[in-house]
Design a protein around this motif. Structure first.
Motif, PDB file in Angstrom:
ATOM      1  N   GLY A 224     -11.346  -5.248   4.851  1.00  0.00           N
ATOM      2  CA  GLY A 224      -9.961  -4.563   5.366  1.00  0.00           C
ATOM      3  C   GLY A 224      -8.821  -4.748   4.540  1.00  0.00           C
ATOM      4  O   GLY A 224      -7.975  -3.887   4.128  1.00  0.00           O
ATOM      5  N   PHE A 225      -8.718  -5.993   4.217  1.00  0.00           N
ATOM      6  CA  PHE A 225      -7.628  -6.785   3.153  1.00  0.00           C
ATOM      7  C   PHE A 225      -7.650  -5.836   1.861  1.00  0.00           C
ATOM      8  O   PHE A 225      -6.586  -5.311   1.577  1.00  0.00           O
ATOM      9  N   ASN A 226      -8.758  -5.759   1.346  1.00  0.00           N
ATOM     10  CA  ASN A 226      -8.866  -4.965  -0.067  1.00  0.00           C
ATOM     11  C   ASN A 226      -8.647  -3.503   0.218  1.00  0.00           C
ATOM     12  O   ASN A 226      -7.826  -2.946  -0.635  1.00  0.00           O
ATOM     13  N   ALA A 227      -9.201  -2.901   1.276  1.00  0.00           N
ATOM     14  CA  ALA A 227      -8.895  -1.561   1.486  1.00  0.00           C
ATOM     15  C   ALA A 227      -7.477  -1.290   1.779  1.00  0.00           C
ATOM     16  O   ALA A 227      -6.778  -0.335   1.029  1.00  0.00           O
ATOM     17  N   SER A 228      -6.617  -2.099   2.591  1.00  0.00           N
ATOM     18  CA  SER A 228      -5.106  -1.900   2.615  1.00  0.00           C
ATOM     19  C   SER A 228      -4.263  -2.238   1.323  1.00  0.00           C
ATOM     20  O   SER A 228      -3.289  -1.557   1.082  1.00  0.00           O
ATOM     21  N   THR A 229      -4.987  -3.335   0.641  1.00  0.00           N
ATOM     22  CA  THR A 229      -4.085  -3.728  -0.559  1.00  0.00           C
ATOM     23  C   THR A 229      -4.164  -2.607  -1.633  1.00  0.00           C
ATOM     24  O   THR A 229      -3.154  -2.304  -2.302  1.00  0.00           O
ATOM     25  N   MET A 230      -5.174  -1.881  -1.657  1.00  0.00           N
ATOM     26  CA  MET A 230      -5.347  -0.594  -2.632  1.00  0.00           C
ATOM     27  C   MET A 230      -4.618   0.361  -2.126  1.00  0.00           C
ATOM     28  O   MET A 230      -3.842   1.219  -2.766  1.00  0.00           O
ATOM     29  N   ALA A 231      -4.588   0.607  -0.851  1.00  0.00           N
ATOM     30  CA  ALA A 231      -3.664   1.594  -0.324  1.00  0.00           C
ATOM     31  C   ALA A 231      -2.429   1.605  -0.200  1.00  0.00           C
ATOM     32  O   ALA A 231      -1.484   2.669  -0.241  1.00  0.00           O
ATOM     33  N   PHE A 232      -1.730   0.216  -0.166  1.00  0.00           N
ATOM     34  CA  PHE A 232      -0.103   0.130  -0.055  1.00  0.00           C
ATOM     35  C   PHE A 232       0.509   1.029  -1.374  1.00  0.00           C
ATOM     36  O   PHE A 232       1.341   1.478  -0.912  1.00  0.00           O
ATOM     37  N   PRO A 233       0.073   0.605  -2.578  1.00  0.00           N
ATOM     38  CA  PRO A 233       0.940   1.532  -3.654  1.00  0.00           C
ATOM     39  C   PRO A 233       0.488   2.956  -3.480  1.00  0.00           C
ATOM     40  O   PRO A 233       1.619   3.641  -3.744  1.00  0.00           O
ATOM     41  N   LEU A 234      -0.491   3.229  -3.056  1.00  0.00           N
ATOM     42  CA  LEU A 234      -0.741   4.994  -3.043  1.00  0.00           C
ATOM     43  C   LEU A 234       0.174   5.316  -1.875  1.00  0.00           C
ATOM     44  O   LEU A 234       0.852   6.559  -1.810  1.00  0.00           O
ATOM     45  N   LEU A 235       0.475   4.468  -0.675  1.00  0.00           N
ATOM     46  CA  LEU A 235       1.319   4.998   0.248  1.00  0.00           C
ATOM     47  C   LEU A 235       2.854   5.037   0.034  1.00  0.00           C
ATOM     48  O   LEU A 235       3.446   6.016   0.280  1.00  0.00           O
ATOM     49  N   VAL A 236       3.257   3.917  -0.915  1.00  0.00           N
ATOM     50  CA  VAL A 236       4.634   3.984  -1.393  1.00  0.00           C
ATOM     51  C   VAL A 236       4.584   5.122  -2.324  1.00  0.00           C
ATOM     52  O   VAL A 236       5.901   5.974  -2.195  1.00  0.00           O
ATOM     53  N   LEU A 237       3.835   5.374  -3.077  1.00  0.00           N
ATOM     54  CA  LEU A 237       4.012   6.532  -4.129  1.00  0.00           C
ATOM     55  C   LEU A 237       3.891   7.990  -3.194  1.00  0.00           C
ATOM     56  O   LEU A 237       4.734   8.693  -3.490  1.00  0.00           O
ATOM     57  N   ALA A 238       3.370   7.877  -2.427  1.00  0.00           N
ATOM     58  CA  ALA A 238       3.173   9.241  -1.432  1.00  0.00           C
ATOM     59  C   ALA A 238       4.864   9.435  -0.728  1.00  0.00           C
ATOM     60  O   ALA A 238       5.128  10.478  -0.473  1.00  0.00           O
ATOM     61  N   VAL A 239       5.246   8.150  -0.285  1.00  0.00           N
ATOM     62  CA  VAL A 239       6.460   8.379   0.379  1.00  0.00           C
ATOM     63  C   VAL A 239       7.571   8.495  -0.628  1.00  0.00           C
ATOM     64  O   VAL A 239       8.543   9.189  -0.110  1.00  0.00           O
ATOM     65  N   THR A 240       7.868   7.522  -1.766  1.00  0.00           N
ATOM     66  CA  THR A 240       8.832   7.683  -2.570  1.00  0.00           C
ATOM     67  C   THR A 240       8.742   8.213  -3.827  1.00  0.00           C
ATOM     68  O   THR A 240       9.616   8.475  -4.362  1.00  0.00           O
ATOM     69  N   GLY A 241       7.474   8.150  -4.480  1.00  0.00           N
ATOM     70  CA  GLY A 241       7.308   8.867  -5.721  1.00  0.00           C
ATOM     71  C   GLY A 241       7.740   7.905  -6.688  1.00  0.00           C
ATOM     72  O   GLY A 241       7.713   8.280  -7.911  1.00  0.00           O
ATOM     73  N   SER A 242       7.883   6.620  -6.428  1.00  0.00           N
ATOM     74  CA  SER A 242       8.437   5.490  -7.245  1.00  0.00           C
ATOM     75  C   SER A 242       7.284   4.499  -7.577  1.00  0.00           C
ATOM     76  O   SER A 242       6.898   3.641  -6.738  1.00  0.00           O
ATOM     77  N   PRO A 243       6.755   4.394  -8.821  1.00  0.00           N
ATOM     78  CA  PRO A 243       5.960   3.439  -9.244  1.00  0.00           C
ATOM     79  C   PRO A 243       6.551   1.781  -9.140  1.00  0.00           C
ATOM     80  O   PRO A 243       5.858   1.132  -8.732  1.00  0.00           O
ATOM     81  N   GLY A 244       7.741   1.862  -9.565  1.00  0.00           N
ATOM     82  CA  GLY A 244       8.536   0.570  -9.420  1.00  0.00           C
ATOM     83  C   GLY A 244       8.524   0.054  -8.067  1.00  0.00           C
ATOM     84  O   GLY A 244       8.289  -1.176  -7.599  1.00  0.00           O
ATOM     85  N   THR A 245       8.782   0.977  -6.859  1.00  0.00           N
ATOM     86  CA  THR A 245       9.013   0.283  -5.533  1.00  0.00           C
ATOM     87  C   THR A 245       7.552   0.185  -5.182  1.00  0.00           C
ATOM     88  O   THR A 245       7.361  -0.732  -4.380  1.00  0.00           O
ATOM     89  N   ALA A 246       6.440   0.810  -5.773  1.00  0.00           N
ATOM     90  CA  ALA A 246       5.199   0.400  -5.299  1.00  0.00           C
ATOM     91  C   ALA A 246       4.678  -0.926  -5.926  1.00  0.00           C
ATOM     92  O   ALA A 246       4.155  -1.757  -5.158  1.00  0.00           O
ATOM     93  N   GLY A 247       5.193  -1.165  -7.063  1.00  0.00           N
ATOM     94  CA  GLY A 247       4.951  -2.453  -7.418  1.00  0.00           C
ATOM     95  C   GLY A 247       5.635  -3.683  -6.695  1.00  0.00           C
ATOM     96  O   GLY A 247       5.356  -4.904  -6.496  1.00  0.00           O
ATOM     97  N   LEU A 248       6.771  -3.211  -6.281  1.00  0.00           N
ATOM     98  CA  LEU A 248       7.778  -4.133  -5.510  1.00  0.00           C
ATOM     99  C   LEU A 248       7.063  -4.487  -4.221  1.00  0.00           C
ATOM    100  O   LEU A 248       7.119  -5.844  -3.721  1.00  0.00           O
ATOM    101  N   VAL A 249       6.702  -3.657  -3.498  1.00  0.00           N
ATOM    102  CA  VAL A 249       5.982  -3.979  -2.193  1.00  0.00           C
ATOM    103  C   VAL A 249       4.667  -4.721  -2.479  1.00  0.00           C
ATOM    104  O   VAL A 249       4.630  -5.851  -1.621  1.00  0.00           O
ATOM    105  N   GLN A 250       3.978  -4.764  -3.495  1.00  0.00           N
ATOM    106  CA  GLN A 250       2.945  -5.447  -3.749  1.00  0.00           C
ATOM    107  C   GLN A 250       3.210  -6.748  -4.144  1.00  0.00           C
ATOM    108  O   GLN A 250       2.725  -7.853  -3.665  1.00  0.00           O
ATOM    109  N   GLY A 251       4.524  -6.999  -4.798  1.00  0.00           N
ATOM    110  CA  GLY A 251       5.061  -8.278  -4.944  1.00  0.00           C
ATOM    111  C   GLY A 251       5.432  -9.029  -4.084  1.00  0.00           C
ATOM    112  O   GLY A 251       5.385 -10.366  -3.827  1.00  0.00           O
ATOM    113  N   VAL A 252       6.066  -8.309  -2.964  1.00  0.00           N
ATOM    114  CA  VAL A 252       6.294  -9.019  -1.842  1.00  0.00           C
ATOM    115  C   VAL A 252       5.363  -9.989  -1.060  1.00  0.00           C
ATOM    116  O   VAL A 252       5.416 -10.875  -0.763  1.00  0.00           O
TER     117      VAL A 252
END
Length: 433
Positions: A42-70
């Motif tokens: 489950g952890f790896n499934a959601s970890t991979m999905a987090f940047p995809l979700l951020v990109l779908a909502v914001t379209g910003s790769p930088g923001t996707a990396g920021l959420v992962q970094g948090v």
């Protein structure tokens, strides 16, 4: 005339030593292993999905990396204090609380996604909560392992935990894209469900309650207890040296993996073959974890660590002589193959040598420095490629590995690196300095 000795003078009969039951029949260990395997998926499934979700909502790769970094930053920040708290609190209660909090956080995120109300701060907050829970759960589980596994089977249990992590990574990352493609919310639903199941399973694990403070003992002091853990790791010479070896191995893995992938990409290796290379790297680690108990038993602790460095130094330059992605993948698999054996040797020694009251802090300290080295590895690898180019980066990395291999081989402290006598009680005093 022969006389028969009286019964009281006959030597006592010695009962044959009892053999431990096989690990697969160890109820408590199997509950821990299966529950954690599910949450790894489950952890790896959601970890991979987090940047995809951020990109779908914001379209910003930088923001996707920021959420992962948090998530990573929260886990690192909480790592050291978490180890101290784990040694204070009931470890089973810590694991149960972490699973409950993770479930609540993920259910809230699922509701936000389902109602189309999800924002970046929702995702960042959940990522931070998951990071803090990991910082608490991991040392609690590791410190509990010697209580559910006999000392003679601890190395096997440690290596099987490495295999569990690899299996969770392979299955979770494979499921993530498929689930996200069907519905954005599904990877996070799957993650939440694994924590619910894990919580229910952990209720049945039998662990000892924490010992009560002795009469006349000084009152608990968080700062003093944290410093005590740091002093233990640094004051015990063999633990210090083996910890540095583990950090070096994991750091160099991160550097080499990134550099070899970039060399393949710049050399014109097709994207499909690069994907196969990554899969072979994971498969090599998984296979290495499965055979680690036998390799560890045959090679011993010191040789297990020394061989890992020399194999890495020998295999890394091979990637410069080929442009074939499959050959590069075999090199990555070979590099990953021996790492679980080295980590098994180091973790087993540390768990058997460290007093139970300090095991949470040991795990917290090791987790903190390992997390920092894992984060720095890709950064250093990227800088090497920027400054010298990918091929020179491999040569420089190989040179660094060779120097470390010579150092590890000749290190006088590691000459005494052997599995401690598990029948002897662990002392609280630091080891040789």
């Amino acid at each position: 005339m022969t006389t028969t000795p009286s019964p009281q003078l006959l030597p006592d009969r010695q009962e044959p030593p009892r053999r431990s039951k096989p690990l697969w029949r160890n109820r408590d260990y199997n509950i821990l292993w299966i529950s954690r395997s599910l949450t790894e998926v489950g952890f790896n499934a959601s970890t991979m999905a987090f940047p995809l979700l951020v990109l779908a909502v914001t379209g910003s790769p930088g923001t996707a990396g920021l959420v992962q970094g948090v998530n990573a930053a929260a886990q690192l920040a909480a790592g050291l204090p978490a180890g101290t708290l784990v040694d204070r609190w009931n470890r089973k209660a810590v694991m149960l609380a972490c699973e409950a909090v993770r479930t609540v956080a993920l259910v809230w995120l699922v509701w936000m996604i389902w109602t189309d109300a999800v924002a970046v701060w929702h995702m960042a907050a959940v990522a931070a909560v998951l990071g803090v829970c990991s910082a608490l759960f991991d040392p609690a589980e590791e410190a509990s392992l010697p209580h559910v596994v006999p000392p003679d089977q601890l190395a096997t249990a440690v290596s099987m935990n490495h295999a569990r992590n690899s299996i969770g990574n392979l299955i979770g990352t494979s499921l993530s894209g498929a689930l996200f493609g069907v519905k954005r919310v599904l990877p996070f639903v799957a993650d939440a469900l694994t924590h619910v199941v894990s919580f229910c399973m952990l209720l049945f694990v039998r662990l000892p309650k924490p010992a009560r403070p002795e009469e006349g003992a000084p009152p608990a002091n968080f700062r003093r207890e944290t410093l005590e853990g740091l002093k233990w790791v640094w004051g015990h010479r063999l633990i210090r040296v083996t910890a540095l070896c583990a950090i070096a191995v994991n750091f160099l893995f991160q550097v080499l993996y990134l550099v070899i992938i970039v060399v393949a990409q710049q050399g014109g290796v097709p994207a499909a073959q690069i994907g196969v290379m990554a899969a072979m790297f994971g498969a090599g680690g998984l296979l290495g974890a499965l055979v680690a108990p036998r390799l560890y038993a045959r090679c011993g602790p010191r040789l297990s660590v020394v061989l890992t460095f020399w194999v890495m130094a020998a295999l890394a330059p091979v990637t410069l002589a080929t442009g074939n992605g499959i050959v590069m993948g075999l090199v990555l698999a070979g590099i990953a193959f021996l790492a679980p054996t080295a980590n098994t040797a180091i973790s087993t020694y540390q768990l058997l040598t460290t007093p139970d009251r300090l095991r949470g802090r040991l795990s917290g300290v090791i987790g903190l420095v390992a997390g920092v080295s894992a984060a720095l590895g890709p950064m250093i690898g990227g800088l090497l490629m920027e400054i010298a180019g990918a091929r020179w980066a491999i040569l420089l990395s190989t040179l660094g590995i060779a120097v470390l291999a010579v150092t590890v081989t000749l290190n006088p402290t590691l000459r005494s690196f052997a599995t401690p006598d598990a029948t002897q009680p662990t002392e609280d005093a630091p080891g040789p300095r």
